[in-house]
Each structure stands twice: as structure tokens, then as C-alpha cells.
Design a protein around this motif. Structure first.
Motif, PDB file in Angstrom:
ATOM      1  N   UNK A 139       0.895  -1.314   0.035  1.00 48.67           N
ATOM      2  CA  UNK A 139       0.027  -0.030   0.176  1.00 48.67           C
ATOM      3  C   UNK A 139       0.933   1.324   0.096  1.00 48.67           C
ATOM      4  N   UNK A 140       0.382   2.291  -0.529  1.00 45.11           N
ATOM      5  CA  UNK A 140       1.029   3.470  -0.566  1.00 45.11           C
ATOM      6  C   UNK A 140       0.840   4.421   0.862  1.00 45.11           C
ATOM      7  N   UNK A 141       0.252   3.775   1.742  1.00 42.61           N
ATOM      8  CA  UNK A 141      -0.218   4.389   3.066  1.00 42.61           C
ATOM      9  C   UNK A 141       1.157   4.366   3.735  1.00 42.61           C
ATOM     10  N   UNK A 142       1.541   5.309   4.451  1.00 41.42           N
ATOM     11  CA  UNK A 142       2.825   5.580   5.188  1.00 41.42           C
ATOM     12  C   UNK A 142       2.392   6.049   6.766  1.00 41.42           C
ATOM     13  N   UNK A 143       3.260   5.825   7.390  1.00 41.55           N
ATOM     14  CA  UNK A 143       3.416   6.516   9.053  1.00 41.55           C
ATOM     15  C   UNK A 143       4.740   6.467   9.531  1.00 41.55           C
ATOM     16  N   UNK A 144       5.196   6.998  10.348  1.00 40.77           N
ATOM     17  CA  UNK A 144       6.590   7.287  11.027  1.00 40.77           C
ATOM     18  C   UNK A 144       6.642   6.532  12.389  1.00 40.77           C
ATOM     19  N   UNK A 145       7.532   5.608  12.145  1.00 43.10           N
ATOM     20  CA  UNK A 145       8.054   4.817  13.379  1.00 43.10           C
ATOM     21  C   UNK A 145       9.321   5.341  13.760  1.00 43.10           C
ATOM     22  N   UNK A 146       9.721   6.011  14.994  1.00 47.93           N
ATOM     23  CA  UNK A 146      10.813   6.549  15.082  1.00 47.93           C
ATOM     24  C   UNK A 146      11.285   7.281  14.063  1.00 47.93           C
ATOM     25  N   UNK A 147      12.293   7.231  13.673  1.00 47.11           N
ATOM     26  CA  UNK A 147      12.951   8.051  12.695  1.00 47.11           C
ATOM     27  C   UNK A 147      12.636   7.377  11.162  1.00 47.11           C
ATOM     28  N   UNK A 148      11.943   6.442  11.226  1.00 44.06           N
ATOM     29  CA  UNK A 148      11.776   5.961   9.722  1.00 44.06           C
ATOM     30  C   UNK A 148      10.386   5.899   9.125  1.00 44.06           C
ATOM     31  N   UNK A 149      10.424   6.333   8.115  1.00 43.38           N
ATOM     32  CA  UNK A 149       9.259   6.198   7.342  1.00 43.38           C
ATOM     33  C   UNK A 149       8.770   4.658   6.901  1.00 43.38           C
ATOM     34  N   UNK A 150       7.692   4.392   7.300  1.00 42.83           N
ATOM     35  CA  UNK A 150       7.314   2.942   7.057  1.00 42.83           C
ATOM     36  C   UNK A 150       6.106   2.929   5.971  1.00 42.83           C
ATOM     37  N   UNK A 211       4.216  -3.123   8.913  1.00 41.44           N
ATOM     38  CA  UNK A 211       4.705  -1.774   8.429  1.00 41.44           C
ATOM     39  C   UNK A 211       6.455  -1.833   8.351  1.00 41.44           C
ATOM     40  N   UNK A 212       6.847  -1.514   7.054  1.00 35.24           N
ATOM     41  CA  UNK A 212       8.444  -1.890   6.671  1.00 35.24           C
ATOM     42  C   UNK A 212       8.909  -0.358   6.237  1.00 35.24           C
ATOM     43  N   UNK A 213      10.040  -0.339   6.391  1.00 37.52           N
ATOM     44  CA  UNK A 213      10.877   0.728   5.864  1.00 37.52           C
ATOM     45  C   UNK A 213      11.685   0.264   5.001  1.00 37.52           C
ATOM     46  N   UNK A 214      11.678   0.928   3.652  1.00 37.74           N
ATOM     47  CA  UNK A 214      12.639   0.900   2.503  1.00 37.74           C
ATOM     48  C   UNK A 214      14.106   1.492   2.848  1.00 37.74           C
ATOM     49  N   UNK A 215      13.986   2.146   3.999  1.00 37.70           N
ATOM     50  CA  UNK A 215      15.145   2.778   4.487  1.00 37.70           C
ATOM     51  C   UNK A 215      16.409   1.756   4.920  1.00 37.70           C
ATOM     52  N   UNK A 231      12.974  -3.698   6.092  1.00 39.34           N
ATOM     53  CA  UNK A 231      12.966  -4.039   7.526  1.00 39.34           C
ATOM     54  C   UNK A 231      11.828  -4.039   7.985  1.00 39.34           C
ATOM     55  N   UNK A 232      10.877  -4.910   8.628  1.00 40.39           N
ATOM     56  CA  UNK A 232       9.468  -4.713   9.025  1.00 40.39           C
ATOM     57  C   UNK A 232       9.660  -4.182  10.544  1.00 40.39           C
ATOM     58  N   UNK A 233       9.087  -3.124  10.858  1.00 43.21           N
ATOM     59  CA  UNK A 233       9.307  -2.597  12.003  1.00 43.21           C
ATOM     60  C   UNK A 233       7.917  -2.848  13.030  1.00 43.21           C
ATOM     61  N   UNK A 234       6.763  -2.961  12.490  1.00 44.48           N
ATOM     62  CA  UNK A 234       5.604  -3.385  13.260  1.00 44.48           C
ATOM     63  C   UNK A 234       4.902  -4.356  12.432  1.00 44.48           C
ATOM     64  N   UNK A 235       4.198  -5.100  13.361  1.00 48.75           N
ATOM     65  CA  UNK A 235       3.132  -6.095  12.758  1.00 48.75           C
ATOM     66  C   UNK A 235       1.935  -6.201  13.570  1.00 48.75           C
ATOM     67  N   UNK A 236       0.900  -6.461  13.245  1.00 53.44           N
ATOM     68  CA  UNK A 236      -0.437  -6.498  14.162  1.00 53.44           C
ATOM     69  C   UNK A 236      -0.735  -7.831  13.585  1.00 53.44           C
ATOM     70  N   UNK A 237      -0.916  -8.811  14.394  1.00 54.66           N
ATOM     71  CA  UNK A 237      -1.059 -10.297  13.853  1.00 54.66           C
ATOM     72  C   UNK A 237      -2.114 -10.959  14.876  1.00 54.66           C
ATOM     73  N   UNK A 238      -3.516 -10.657  14.406  1.00 60.01           N
ATOM     74  CA  UNK A 238      -4.572 -11.106  15.436  1.00 60.01           C
ATOM     75  C   UNK A 238      -4.635 -10.392  16.573  1.00 60.01           C
ATOM     76  N   UNK A 239      -4.335 -10.938  17.668  1.00 61.57           N
ATOM     77  CA  UNK A 239      -4.670 -10.353  19.109  1.00 61.57           C
ATOM     78  C   UNK A 239      -3.034  -9.732  19.519  1.00 61.57           C
ATOM     79  N   UNK A 240      -2.098  -9.942  18.654  1.00 60.44           N
ATOM     80  CA  UNK A 240      -0.731  -9.603  19.234  1.00 60.44           C
ATOM     81  C   UNK A 240      -0.075  -8.565  18.009  1.00 60.44           C
TER      82      UNK A 240
END
Length: 297
Positions: A139-150, A211-215, A231-240
Motif C-alpha cells: 500500500x502507499x499508506x505511510x506512517x512514521x515509526x521513530x526516525x523511519x518512514x514506513x 509496516x516496513x521501511x525501505x530505509x 525491515x518490518x518495524x511493526x506487525x499486527x497479527x490477530x491479538x498480538x
């Protein structure tokens, strides 16, 4: 701004091309335990204070910290060691291991291989199998996680029958519980004693949001997640939810990335079957009053 981005990209590329490149990422994992904790409610032997303590311990037990150490081809993902508290002994410790704790996850994206060492029912196993390849939808949707655009990616994956983080109350049991009257007789309350495992079910598949960062153009991530152009910085996996809280590129102290070797070698399917058979054995023990998993009334 374009010059800064180009310069940063060239720097990252030069770091990754280094012969001994290595990175380290810290992840915080949280699994919702509201369903499981609710099973204790209504038990006349558990006071509100005890219920609160149980819920607090379960919440803390399923809030874990993991460290991912990676290079261009391989990674190891292991839970951060900590002093075991009284609440993690016995059944709580067993439940924690079934909820994603313990063991070392090794994956090699070049060879498409993963290994995980697991302890179950007093026996040690080494799960060895091909890396699961998910059909990621970028997806083209983005968000910031720390200093990285994901960037956002989604996929649907089958649920491993030995991973109990996605165990859920059966809909009919939840509905029945909601409709039950508060004026039950003592006889009905006694008849309500049930096997804990009869009230639960495992979904066949779940949607994963990553959510992954091409950086950091490494096809790695927590647990067995991989296959994205960063690198994948965030995963929403069911209840986790697993969220990266720290990244160190080329740390001073390098860690050897090697596959675990301890335990009886089995495939993921074989391990799932072993767990399913043992859980069914415990289920029968509970039905017959011989122990097993029996919680709540």
C-alpha cells in the motif's frame, strides 16, 4: 530535501554492502489476554482481588521484549532474558511459552529456511521448515515509526495450530454467557463446571498488517515475517502487536547468527500435530475429572 534523501540512501546502501554488515532491532510484543482472563470471572473461589492479580500477571506475562539480530541473509529472533517472577511459574510459565515466548527463531531468507527450538510437555523440539511465503499486498499508506518512514502491507495467513496467541472464546459460549441470568441456582452453578479448553477455538486464518521501511532494505522482520522490500518495524497479527522500539546498525559488538541445533527435528506440520494430540489428551483428562486444563465455573 531530495539531496538529503539520496545521500541517506547511498549511506545505507554502503553500510549494507559491507562485508560484515549486521544490525540489531528491539521489539516489544503485546498480546491481548482479555478473553483468557474473563474465563476466571464468575468462579466463586476467586475473589475480585485475586481476579485483579491474575489479570495483571497475565498482562505482564504477555508483554515481551525480543531482539532481532540480522545480516543480509539471516537473522535470529529471541526473547530478552529476564529474571523469572513468581507469577511465571507453573501453569503461567507454560501458558507464556505457548503464547510466543521462549525459543530462538532463526530464518535464512536466502535459503528460504527457518528453525525454531521449542520445549513442549517436557520434550525439546527443533522445528525446521521452509519459510512461509505470504502474498503481501503493498500500500502507499505511510506512517512514521521513530526516525523511519514506513509503508503498509497486508496479507492473510493460516494460523499455526500450536500458536495459542490467537485462541478465542467460542462465539456461542460468549453469547450464552451474556444471556445467562444472574439468579442461577446453586445446582446450575455446579453443573456449569466445564473444561477450559472446550470453551475455546482457533481461527483458520488471520489478517496481518505490517509496516516496513525501505530505509533499511533488508527482507527481515520479527518471528517468521519477511519478504517485504525493507525491515518490518511493526506487525499486527490477530491479538498480538509487535513494535520495534530500537534499531542499531553495525553495533560494535557483533553477535554470531547461527541456527539452533538442540531438540528433535520436526516439520511445522508435525509439531502442530504433536501439540494438537497432547491438547486433546488434556481435554479428555479435564472432561473425566483427571486434571488437565480446568478453569472457572
Amino acid at each position: 530535501m531530495q539531496k538529503i534523501i539520496i545521500t541517506l540512501s547511498l549511506f545505507v546502501a554502503s553500510v549494507l554492502s559491507a562485508q560484515n554488515f549486521q544490525g540489531m532491532a528491539v521489539y516489544e510484543s503485546k498480546t491481548s489476554t482479555s478473553d483468557m482472563a474473563s474465563n476466571f470471572r464468575g468462579n466463586r473461589e476467586i475473589t475480585p482481588e485475586m481476579q485483579k492479580t491474575i489479570e495483571e500477571r497475565m498482562k505482564a506475562m504477555f508483554e515481551k521484549t525480543f531482539v532481532l539480530t540480522f545480516d543480509r541473509n539471516a537473522s535470529i529472533y529471541a526473547e530478552e532474558e529476564k529474571i523469572e517472577s513468581p507469577g511465571q511459574q507453573g501453569g503461567f510459565r507454560f501458558m507464556s511459552s505457548m503464547m510466543g515466548g521462549g525459543g530462538t527463531h532463526y530464518k535464512n531468507v536466502k535459503d528460504k529456511l527457518f528453525l525454531v527450538d521449542k520445549e513442549f510437555a517436557g520434550k525439546e523440539f527443533l522445528i525446521q521448515d521452509s519459510l512461509p511465503k505470504l502474498d503481501w499486498k503493498l500500500s502507499g499508506e505511510t506512517k512514521q515509526i521513530g526516525n523511519y518512514t514506513c509503508f503498509k502491507a497486508t496479507a492473510v495467513r493460516p494460523v499455526s495450530q500450536s500458536d495459542f496467541r490467537n485462541f478465542r472464546r467460542k462465539k456461542e459460549d460468549v453469547k450464552k454467557e451474556e444471556n445467562e441470568s444472574d439468579t442461577k441456582t446453586e445446582e446450575k452453578k455446579e453443573a456449569q463446571t466445564t473444561n477450559f479448553m472446550d470453551q475455546w477455538e482457533m481461527p483458520k486464518e488471520i489478517e496481518v498488517v505490517a509496516w516496513y521501511t525501505p530505509d533499511i532494505p533488508i527482507s527481515q522482520g520479527p518471528e517468521n515475517y519477511w519478504g517485504l522490500p525493507g525491515l518490518i518495524l511493526e506487525v499486527s497479527d490477530g491479538k498480538t502487536v509487535i513494535l520495534c522500539s530500537k534499531i542499531v546498525m553495525n553495533p560494535k559488538e557483533k553477535k554470531e547468527i547461527k541456527a539452533p541445533k538442540k531438540g528433535k527435528v520436526v516439520s511445522q506440520q508435525e509439531y502442530d500435530k504433536i501439540v494438537a494430540e497432547k491438547m486433546e489428551e488434556w481435554r479428555e483428562m479435564g472432561r473425566q475429572g483427571g486434571g488437565g486444563f480446568r478453569m472457572g465455573r
